[in-house]
Design an enzyme around this catalytic site. Structure first.
Site, PDB file in Angstrom:
ATOM      1  N   SER A  27       0.826  -1.206   0.000  1.00 54.42           N
ATOM      2  CA  SER A  27       0.000   0.000   0.000  1.00 54.42           C
ATOM      3  C   SER A  27       0.866   1.265   0.000  1.00 54.42           C
ATOM      4  O   SER A  27       1.629   1.472  -0.932  1.00 54.42           O
ATOM      5  CB  SER A  27      -0.973  -0.087   1.189  1.00 54.42           C
ATOM      6  OG  SER A  27      -1.944   0.913   1.119  1.00 54.42           O
ATOM      7  N   ASP A  74     -10.082  -3.662  -5.914  1.00 48.38           N
ATOM      8  CA  ASP A  74      -9.398  -2.881  -4.871  1.00 48.38           C
ATOM      9  C   ASP A  74      -9.984  -1.463  -4.851  1.00 48.38           C
ATOM     10  O   ASP A  74      -9.831  -0.724  -5.825  1.00 48.38           O
ATOM     11  CB  ASP A  74      -7.890  -2.855  -5.194  1.00 48.38           C
ATOM     12  CG  ASP A  74      -7.061  -2.182  -4.114  1.00 48.38           C
ATOM     13  OD1 ASP A  74      -7.621  -1.349  -3.355  1.00 48.38           O
ATOM     14  OD2 ASP A  74      -5.852  -2.469  -4.039  1.00 48.38           O
ATOM     15  N   HIS A 129      -8.318  -4.354  -1.021  1.00 44.57           N
ATOM     16  CA  HIS A 129      -6.974  -3.784  -0.817  1.00 44.57           C
ATOM     17  C   HIS A 129      -6.146  -4.661   0.127  1.00 44.57           C
ATOM     18  O   HIS A 129      -5.037  -4.296   0.518  1.00 44.57           O
ATOM     19  CB  HIS A 129      -7.135  -2.365  -0.243  1.00 44.57           C
ATOM     20  CG  HIS A 129      -5.898  -1.516  -0.360  1.00 44.57           C
ATOM     21  ND1 HIS A 129      -5.306  -1.197  -1.562  1.00 44.57           N
ATOM     22  CD2 HIS A 129      -5.146  -0.908   0.594  1.00 44.57           C
ATOM     23  CE1 HIS A 129      -4.243  -0.435  -1.337  1.00 44.57           C
ATOM     24  NE2 HIS A 129      -4.116  -0.251  -0.043  1.00 44.57           N
TER      25      HIS A 129
END
Ligand code: MLT
Length: 204
Positions: free
Chosen positions: A102, A152, A183
């Site tokens: 991320s 996502d 995600h």
């Protein structure tokens, strides 16, 4: 930068650079390093920026909207830190493979976007396109694994494809692995990354 370094049992192996997601710490991704290469040294860094108390690697203006000036500054800061760490811990600066999730994947992608020789390779879990409208350095021989989500909410599949295309056009060798778990960082994508790592760096 706040970090931890763990000397691996095999100094010929790449150094795994761990970069956590928003709100994480340098402890978070240690199990990933163990799954990717248990013999490799590990350099795990904590992001220098705080967002409501949550560590990050660069500032954002809103969800998914990056503060470009800070991104550029923090990318340089991390790039320079890697050089200092290589001297301090006596490892080969040219043999670093990033593993980011991320926000950590985004700063790893930003290293690739700004510096030709910062990373030998990168495993990017749910990255976004860090910047648009800039010429990338020549990334020839850089190996990049992207784990992306078809669903996502932080990063639509088109953006993952755009990142793949930008890196490929700069000469990187990429592999994209798709998941259907939003995600989230999943075990299956880490297993896919481990398989890719063995194939890409098997002679190391
Ligand atoms: C970012 O800000 O880097 C991305 O939005 C991912 C996140 O950290 O949530």
């Amino acid at each position: 930068m706040k970090h931890l370094f763990k000397q691996g049992s095999n100094p010929a192996k790449p150094v795994l650079l761990l970069l956590h997601g928003t709100g994480g710490t340098e402890q978070d991704l240690l199990p990933l390093a163990e799954m990717i290469d248990p013999e490799a040294s590990v350099l795990s860094v904590r992001g220098n920026v705080l967002e409501n108390g949550m560590p990050r690697f660069f500032r954002r203006l809103a969800m998914g909207v990056f503060d470009e000036e800070d991104l550029i500054f923090r990318t340089k800061e991390l790039h320079q830190f890697l050089g200092e760490a290589a001297e301090k811990y006596e490892f080969d600066r040219s043999n670093i493979i990033a593993i980011g999730y991320s926000n950590g994947a985004n700063i790893a992608a930003s290293l690739l976007f700004h510096y030709a020789d910062s990373l030998k390779g990168a495993i990017l879990h749910h990255p976004m396109v860090p910047r648009r409208g800039i010429a990338l350095p020549n990334l020839g021989s850089t190996e990049v694994f992207i784990a992306a989500g078809k669903n996502d909410p932080m990063c639509p599949p088109e953006e993952s494809e755009e990142l793949d295309e930008l890196l490929t056009n700069a000469g990187a060798k990429t592999a994209v692995h798709w998941e259907m778990n939003g995600h989230s960082l999943t075990r299956t994508e880490v297993e896919a990354a481990a398989k890719w790592y063995r194939e890409a760096f098997e002679n190391q």
